[in-house]
Enzyme design. Structure first.
Site, PDB file in Angstrom:
ATOM      1  N   ARG A  87      18.160  12.080 -15.532  1.00 44.30           N
ATOM      2  CA  ARG A  87      17.297  11.649 -16.640  1.00 44.30           C
ATOM      3  C   ARG A  87      16.134  12.619 -16.844  1.00 44.30           C
ATOM      4  O   ARG A  87      15.699  12.843 -17.966  1.00 44.30           O
ATOM      5  CB  ARG A  87      16.781  10.241 -16.403  1.00 44.30           C
TER       6      ARG A  87
ATOM      7  N   SER B 102      11.528   5.683 -18.785  1.00 47.17           N
ATOM      8  CA  SER B 102      12.704   5.607 -17.902  1.00 47.17           C
ATOM      9  C   SER B 102      13.793   6.595 -18.324  1.00 47.17           C
ATOM     10  O   SER B 102      14.428   7.221 -17.486  1.00 47.17           O
ATOM     11  CB  SER B 102      13.298   4.195 -17.929  1.00 47.17           C
TER      12      SER B 102
ATOM     13  N   GLU C  54      16.868  -3.237 -30.343  1.00 49.85           N
ATOM     14  CA  GLU C  54      17.876  -2.170 -30.421  1.00 49.85           C
ATOM     15  C   GLU C  54      18.588  -2.118 -31.771  1.00 49.85           C
ATOM     16  O   GLU C  54      18.930  -1.031 -32.253  1.00 49.85           O
ATOM     17  CB  GLU C  54      18.896  -2.326 -29.284  1.00 49.85           C
TER      18      GLU C  54
ATOM     19  N   HIS D 281      20.974   5.713 -17.891  1.00 53.31           N
ATOM     20  CA  HIS D 281      21.291   4.802 -16.785  1.00 53.31           C
ATOM     21  C   HIS D 281      22.741   4.322 -16.865  1.00 53.31           C
ATOM     22  O   HIS D 281      23.043   3.147 -16.659  1.00 53.31           O
ATOM     23  CB  HIS D 281      20.312   3.628 -16.759  1.00 53.31           C
TER      24      HIS D 281
ATOM     25  N   ASP E 148      18.126  -1.930  -9.659  1.00 48.41           N
ATOM     26  CA  ASP E 148      17.809  -2.844 -10.763  1.00 48.41           C
ATOM     27  C   ASP E 148      18.974  -3.783 -11.082  1.00 48.41           C
ATOM     28  O   ASP E 148      18.802  -4.770 -11.791  1.00 48.41           O
ATOM     29  CB  ASP E 148      17.400  -2.062 -12.017  1.00 48.41           C
TER      30      ASP E 148
ATOM     31  N   GLN F 124      21.345  -4.158 -15.867  1.00 47.98           N
ATOM     32  CA  GLN F 124      20.896  -2.892 -16.475  1.00 47.98           C
ATOM     33  C   GLN F 124      21.985  -1.810 -16.492  1.00 47.98           C
ATOM     34  O   GLN F 124      21.792  -0.755 -17.078  1.00 47.98           O
ATOM     35  CB  GLN F 124      19.686  -2.322 -15.715  1.00 47.98           C
TER      36      GLN F 124
ATOM     37  N   ARG G 265      20.464   7.877 -13.920  1.00 50.50           N
ATOM     38  CA  ARG G 265      19.207   7.832 -13.190  1.00 50.50           C
ATOM     39  C   ARG G 265      19.248   8.727 -11.944  1.00 50.50           C
ATOM     40  O   ARG G 265      18.225   9.213 -11.488  1.00 50.50           O
ATOM     41  CB  ARG G 265      18.932   6.388 -12.765  1.00 50.50           C
TER      42      ARG G 265
END
Lengths: 280, 326
Positions: free
Chosen positions: B16, B43, B64, B115, B123, B127, B173
């Protein structure tokens, strides 16, 4: 900037044009054997005011002209109305209209962006057009262009969460060049809105989201033009014009029967409808 | 043992972070690039652009559907929007908006699904994007890219920006080691890279599974098995020639992906192999499960997405090839 090619300032001519558009919608959907004539008739005067009442700035021979005002048909099932208007505005030959919903035809059941000149967005899954309109506003700012964006919303689609996401964002970004027109005919597919999923108090909802709200008789072309003109002078916030309309306007037996949503008329009904529209 | 260590790959930063650098670079090169964020810029690292080009960065908030619609409008204004969020939230919340306003409209918008996979780790499954490639696979016009290392991430962001049409790019990530030397990755959309030659079987991976595949190939070499490794960074359009050549020249294939097997890349590779040159195949990926919160490497181990798992599959498929089974 060039003015719209078709200027018919007098209300009588515009009324005749609205009548012609109603007949186009009738003929298109009857020939196709399906479609949404009642949802299209509901907004005939709104689009007549926008396209032929000197509101929208456009060039039919240069449909993607960068400085054009944008019109986004968020209630995509009123596609027959959009096509009929675009044809009469000179975007394409009227012969195309009779190919609605046919194989190998670009005249799709619901609008597909760019498939016909002047079709700005792909709609038909409801609730999506207002967001696209905001994108055009932000893009206009980045490109230093001062066009305006008009979005026609259905009332039923105001049940969709995305409409309120967009309502919040348009106020946040102070989209004062964005005007929404709500075709408030009070019916959704399965019945009266008040019975299926009540929207009221609707004006208050929009006002509380930061919009300037105006209301108008959605079949009064002169009044629509006046409201659309005065929306231009609002600054720092978006404007919504709630247009009170009648679903199926112009054809008595459709006006009184919401089950015509998504249904074409039979040839016999179509003949009766034609007489009513011509005599109105 | 770190990912890529067996194969001697050089470690790097989280993907990321590399995405954030790459996005900033294309913004610097091309004034038409604009970035939309679903309030996750810190993030996804899209926020790198916010600090340098605030006028070209829009946080649309936790919405979104609206994010995608606004992006579509910007694309219609001859700008190049990068619509960014977590793969899971963006695709699952706004699939219909992506379908109508981007894919069906065939517009020049770019979608960053950060991610991706299970390696966001702690998480947890809410997610994780374990179905993103299957979902994007349902959109016929969408080019799909999954970079495997920092160099290919830079190349992918640039290629996606230059390509005219809808593109989905998966980011992660976790860190992935260098597969390619810095600034030197042959990257052509629709063309897979052979990152290791071999004649006995082929490992076809994307994303983190390319490094795992190279580790597996190094382990297999000790057993006398020469594995070819393909970095299939374009998931659509698939590189049919490279896949068919691998089947023809090596006679056995292991597909490896950090994604559900159902609707995954392996199934599409198998379709091409079955139609053109059927050979034994094995599939590494997630069975029909939701995984739990945990350290990424513990998850990869528990759910059989490691080099060791590829080795087991490779031995099995090689045996099938030699014995003429399937």
């Amino acid at each position: 900037m060039t003015e719209s090619p078709i200027q018919i300032p007098d209300t009588e001519s515009l009324k005749r044009l609205a009548k012609d558009l109603r007949l186009d919608i009738l003929d298109m959907t009857t020939k196709a054997g399906s479609g949404h004539p009642s949802s299209s008739w509901s907004a005939v005067e709104i689009l007549t005011a926008l396209y032929f009442g000197g509101i929208l700035n456009y060039r039919p021979d240069e449909p993607w002209w960068r400085e054009r005002d944008r019109f986004i048909m968020s209630k995509g099932h009123a596609a027959p109305l959009l096509y009929a208007v675009l044809a009469r505005a000179g975007y394409f030959d009227r012969e195309e209209l009779w190919r609605l919903r046919e194989i190998d035809s670009p005249v799709q059941g619901h609008p597909i962006q760019g498939m016909m000149p002047g079709v700005e967005a792909t709609t038909g899954s409801l609730g999506q057009g207002l967001s696209v309109g905001i994108g055009h506003i932000l893009g206009g700012r980045l490109n230093n262009l001062d066009y305006r964006v008009y979005v026609l919303l259905g009332d039923g689609e105001c049940e969709a969460g995305q409409i309120w996401e967009a309502a919040m964002a348009a106020a946040h970004f102070k989209c004062d060049r964005l005007t929404a027109i709500l075709d408030y005919n009070k019916y959704q597919e399965t019945g009266p809105i008040s019975r299926e999923m009540a929207l009221e108090p609707l004006a208050e909802k929009w006002r509380s989201f930061g919009w300037q709200v105006d209301e108008v008789d959605g079949h009064d072309i002169g009044a629509l033009i006046e409201k659309l003109k005065s929306a231009r002078s609002v600054s720092n916030q978006p404007v919504i014009i709630i247009a009170h309309t009648i679903k199926g306007k112009g054809v008595s037996f459709v006006e009184t029967d919401f089950r015509f949503h998504g249904r074409a008329l039979t040839p016999e009904q179509a003949e009766k409808a034609r007489e009513e529209i011509l005599c109105s | 043992m770190q990912l890529g260590e067996i194969a001697g790959l050089k470690p790097s930063q989280p993907m990321r972070d590399i995405f954030g650098e790459a996005l900033l670079a294309v913004c610097q090169e091309n004034p038409k690039v604009v970035v939309l964020d679903g309030d996750l810029g810190n993030s996804t690292k899209a926020e790198r652009v916010r600090f340098t080009f605030p006028e070209r960065f829009f946080n649309i908030g936790i919405a979104e559907s609206n994010l995608v619609g606004i992006g579509a409008g910007l694309a219609a204004c001859d700008l190049i929007p990068w619509i960014t969020s977590f793969s899971s939230f963006l695709l699952c919340n706004a699939y219909d908006q992506i379908r109508l306003s981007i894919a069906m409209s065939n517009i020049n918008a770019k979608i960053l699904g950060s991610h991706g996979g299970i390696t966001l780790g702690k998480d947890g499954p809410t997610q994780m994007g374990i179905e993103d490639l299957a979902l994007m696979g349902g959109l016929p016009t969408m080019v799909m890219l999954v970079p495997s290392d920092p160099t290919s991430m830079h190349a992918a962001v640039r290629a996606a920006t230059e390509y005219i049409g809808p593109v989905f790019l998966r980011s992660s990530r976790v860190a992935m080691p260098f597969i390619y030397p810095a600034n030197d990755c042959p990257f052509e959309i629709g063309k897979a890279n052979i990152v290791r030659q071999g004649k006995d079987l082929t490992i076809i991976g994307n994303g983190i599974m390319v490094a795992a595949g190279l580790d597996a190939a190094a382990l297999l070499e000790k057993e006398g098995i020469q594995a070819r490794v393909i970095d299939l960074f374009t998931i659509r359009p698939l590189d049919r020639d490279t896949i068919v050549n691998a089947a023809r020249e090596t006679g056995a294939i292991v597909s490896a992906e950090e994604h559900l097997l159902h609707g995954g890349v392996g199934a599409n590779i198998a379709r091409i192999v079955a139609e053109n040159y059927p050979v034994p195949m094995r599939f590494i990926g997630l069975a029909d499960v939701y995984v739990e919160s945990a350290d990424p490497y513990d998850l990869l181990k528990k759910y059989h997405l490691t080099a060791q798992d590829i080795v087991l599959a490779a031995r099995d498929v090689y045996k099938a090839k030699i014995s003429g089974a399937s």
